[in-house]
Design a protein around this motif. Sequence first.
Motif, PDB file in Angstrom:
ATOM      1  N   GLY A 160       0.818  -1.209   0.000  1.00 46.50           N
ATOM      2  CA  GLY A 160       0.000   0.000   0.000  1.00 46.50           C
ATOM      3  C   GLY A 160       0.850   1.256   0.000  1.00 46.50           C
ATOM      4  O   GLY A 160       0.541   2.223  -0.701  1.00 46.50           O
ATOM      5  N   PHE A 161       1.945   1.244   0.767  1.00 46.90           N
ATOM      6  CA  PHE A 161       2.827   2.406   0.797  1.00 46.90           C
ATOM      7  C   PHE A 161       3.559   2.607  -0.523  1.00 46.90           C
ATOM      8  O   PHE A 161       4.040   3.704  -0.808  1.00 46.90           O
ATOM      9  N   GLN A 162       3.653   1.589  -1.337  1.00 46.60           N
ATOM     10  CA  GLN A 162       4.287   1.714  -2.645  1.00 46.60           C
ATOM     11  C   GLN A 162       3.297   2.126  -3.732  1.00 46.60           C
ATOM     12  O   GLN A 162       3.666   2.795  -4.691  1.00 46.60           O
ATOM     13  N   VAL A 163       2.027   1.738  -3.612  1.00 48.28           N
ATOM     14  CA  VAL A 163       1.034   1.962  -4.656  1.00 48.28           C
ATOM     15  C   VAL A 163       0.211   3.234  -4.417  1.00 48.28           C
ATOM     16  O   VAL A 163      -0.106   3.951  -5.373  1.00 48.28           O
ATOM     17  N   VAL A 164      -0.117   3.542  -3.183  1.00 47.59           N
ATOM     18  CA  VAL A 164      -1.013   4.667  -2.894  1.00 47.59           C
ATOM     19  C   VAL A 164      -0.422   6.029  -3.282  1.00 47.59           C
ATOM     20  O   VAL A 164      -1.139   6.844  -3.883  1.00 47.59           O
ATOM     21  N   PRO A 165       0.847   6.340  -3.002  1.00 45.04           N
ATOM     22  CA  PRO A 165       1.357   7.664  -3.389  1.00 45.04           C
ATOM     23  C   PRO A 165       1.253   7.970  -4.890  1.00 45.04           C
ATOM     24  O   PRO A 165       0.802   9.066  -5.249  1.00 45.04           O
ATOM     25  N   ASN A 219      -0.924  11.065  -6.345  1.00 43.32           N
ATOM     26  CA  ASN A 219      -0.299  12.056  -7.226  1.00 43.32           C
ATOM     27  C   ASN A 219      -1.087  12.187  -8.524  1.00 43.32           C
ATOM     28  O   ASN A 219      -1.291  13.289  -9.031  1.00 43.32           O
ATOM     29  N   ASN A 220      -1.532  11.064  -9.080  1.00 47.34           N
ATOM     30  CA  ASN A 220      -2.311  11.099 -10.317  1.00 47.34           C
ATOM     31  C   ASN A 220      -3.638  11.822 -10.102  1.00 47.34           C
ATOM     32  O   ASN A 220      -4.064  12.609 -10.943  1.00 47.34           O
ATOM     33  N   TYR A 221      -4.276  11.570  -8.982  1.00 46.13           N
ATOM     34  CA  TYR A 221      -5.554  12.219  -8.685  1.00 46.13           C
ATOM     35  C   TYR A 221      -5.378  13.737  -8.607  1.00 46.13           C
ATOM     36  O   TYR A 221      -6.145  14.501  -9.201  1.00 46.13           O
ATOM     37  N   SER A 222      -4.352  14.200  -7.905  1.00 39.39           N
ATOM     38  CA  SER A 222      -4.096  15.641  -7.789  1.00 39.39           C
ATOM     39  C   SER A 222      -3.688  16.233  -9.132  1.00 39.39           C
ATOM     40  O   SER A 222      -4.093  17.346  -9.481  1.00 39.39           O
ATOM     41  N   PHE A 223      -2.885  15.488  -9.887  1.00 37.13           N
ATOM     42  CA  PHE A 223      -2.438  15.957 -11.191  1.00 37.13           C
ATOM     43  C   PHE A 223      -3.617  16.105 -12.151  1.00 37.13           C
ATOM     44  O   PHE A 223      -3.697  17.064 -12.906  1.00 37.13           O
ATOM     45  N   VAL A 275       4.324   4.573 -13.983  1.00 35.70           N
ATOM     46  CA  VAL A 275       5.142   4.640 -12.777  1.00 35.70           C
ATOM     47  C   VAL A 275       5.517   3.205 -12.391  1.00 35.70           C
ATOM     48  O   VAL A 275       4.628   2.383 -12.159  1.00 35.70           O
ATOM     49  N   PRO A 276       6.817   2.908 -12.327  1.00 33.75           N
ATOM     50  CA  PRO A 276       7.211   1.557 -11.912  1.00 33.75           C
ATOM     51  C   PRO A 276       7.059   1.388 -10.398  1.00 33.75           C
ATOM     52  O   PRO A 276       7.342   2.310  -9.626  1.00 33.75           O
ATOM     53  N   VAL A 277       6.588   0.229  -9.987  1.00 33.27           N
ATOM     54  CA  VAL A 277       6.446  -0.097  -8.573  1.00 33.27           C
ATOM     55  C   VAL A 277       7.286  -1.341  -8.313  1.00 33.27           C
ATOM     56  O   VAL A 277       7.106  -2.368  -8.979  1.00 33.27           O
ATOM     57  N   ASN A 278       8.204  -1.243  -7.370  1.00 35.10           N
ATOM     58  CA  ASN A 278       9.093  -2.356  -7.046  1.00 35.10           C
ATOM     59  C   ASN A 278       8.792  -2.876  -5.653  1.00 35.10           C
ATOM     60  O   ASN A 278       8.978  -2.175  -4.665  1.00 35.10           O
ATOM     61  N   LEU A 279       8.312  -4.094  -5.596  1.00 30.87           N
ATOM     62  CA  LEU A 279       8.080  -4.779  -4.336  1.00 30.87           C
ATOM     63  C   LEU A 279       9.115  -5.889  -4.222  1.00 30.87           C
ATOM     64  O   LEU A 279       9.630  -6.348  -5.242  1.00 30.87           O
ATOM     65  N   PRO A 280       9.404  -6.344  -3.037  1.00 36.63           N
ATOM     66  CA  PRO A 280      10.364  -7.445  -2.910  1.00 36.63           C
ATOM     67  C   PRO A 280       9.864  -8.688  -3.668  1.00 36.63           C
ATOM     68  O   PRO A 280       8.806  -9.218  -3.391  1.00 36.63           O
ATOM     69  N   PHE A 297       6.011  -4.217 -10.998  1.00 34.24           N
ATOM     70  CA  PHE A 297       4.980  -3.984 -11.998  1.00 34.24           C
ATOM     71  C   PHE A 297       4.912  -2.490 -12.289  1.00 34.24           C
ATOM     72  O   PHE A 297       5.567  -1.684 -11.625  1.00 34.24           O
ATOM     73  N   THR A 298       4.153  -2.143 -13.299  1.00 34.28           N
ATOM     74  CA  THR A 298       4.045  -0.755 -13.730  1.00 34.28           C
ATOM     75  C   THR A 298       2.598  -0.304 -13.654  1.00 34.28           C
ATOM     76  O   THR A 298       1.702  -1.001 -14.127  1.00 34.28           O
ATOM     77  N   LEU A 299       2.384   0.860 -13.051  1.00 37.47           N
ATOM     78  CA  LEU A 299       1.064   1.478 -13.022  1.00 37.47           C
ATOM     79  C   LEU A 299       0.965   2.427 -14.215  1.00 37.47           C
ATOM     80  O   LEU A 299       1.840   3.272 -14.412  1.00 37.47           O
ATOM     81  N   HIS A 300      -0.058   2.287 -15.025  1.00 34.36           N
ATOM     82  CA  HIS A 300      -0.269   3.148 -16.184  1.00 34.36           C
ATOM     83  C   HIS A 300      -1.385   4.149 -15.864  1.00 34.36           C
ATOM     84  O   HIS A 300      -2.436   3.765 -15.376  1.00 34.36           O
ATOM     85  N   PHE A 301      -1.132   5.416 -16.175  1.00 38.95           N
ATOM     86  CA  PHE A 301      -2.112   6.463 -15.917  1.00 38.95           C
ATOM     87  C   PHE A 301      -2.380   7.230 -17.202  1.00 38.95           C
ATOM     88  O   PHE A 301      -1.474   7.482 -17.996  1.00 38.95           O
ATOM     89  N   THR A 302      -3.629   7.616 -17.399  1.00 44.34           N
ATOM     90  CA  THR A 302      -4.019   8.436 -18.549  1.00 44.34           C
ATOM     91  C   THR A 302      -4.922   9.582 -18.072  1.00 44.34           C
ATOM     92  O   THR A 302      -6.107   9.622 -18.378  1.00 44.34           O
ATOM     93  N   PRO A 303      -4.348  10.538 -17.320  1.00 44.31           N
ATOM     94  CA  PRO A 303      -5.178  11.647 -16.846  1.00 44.31           C
ATOM     95  C   PRO A 303      -5.541  12.592 -17.988  1.00 44.31           C
ATOM     96  O   PRO A 303      -4.786  12.749 -18.946  1.00 44.31           O
ATOM     97  N   SER A 304      -6.706  13.199 -17.857  1.00 47.22           N
ATOM     98  CA  SER A 304      -7.146  14.179 -18.849  1.00 47.22           C
ATOM     99  C   SER A 304      -7.982  15.250 -18.152  1.00 47.22           C
ATOM    100  O   SER A 304      -8.358  15.106 -17.006  1.00 47.22           O
TER     101      SER A 304
END
Length: 118
Positions: A20-25, A29-33, A96-101, A105-112
């Motif tokens: 959660g600490f790796q994915v939520v920020p 950020n995407n929501y604010s952006f 945004v790449p997310v690295n867990l032990p 994986f990569t989170l893809h965002f398409t804000p508009s």
Amino acid sequence: MGTLKALVGFLAIIGVVYAGFQVVPPELNNYSFQDDLRTIAMMGGANPHQTDQDLVTAVVKKAQEHDISLTPDQVKVQRIGTPGALAVYVATEYSVPVNLPGYSFTLHFTPSSGNKGF
């Protein structure tokens, strides 16, 4: 046996919290952006003297404020409407790449800025 189950459960909870600490920020950020994209589009529609390049520069600057790395090539600006009632649609796409032990994986965002079909 009960101690082992408790330990496994505790480790699972810690794993979920860490993930959660790796994915939520990046999600926040995407929501604010995306909110900032709407503001930039509104200001661009209200100011007909603002060029597409000015809007792209503003989007890239806002992305940097949210720790999002964007290039001007990733930003699309479209002007909609007639000269008297201009509207601006702004969209971008980034990952945004997310690295867990043991797993990445990569989170893809398409804000508009919103719906371009008024």
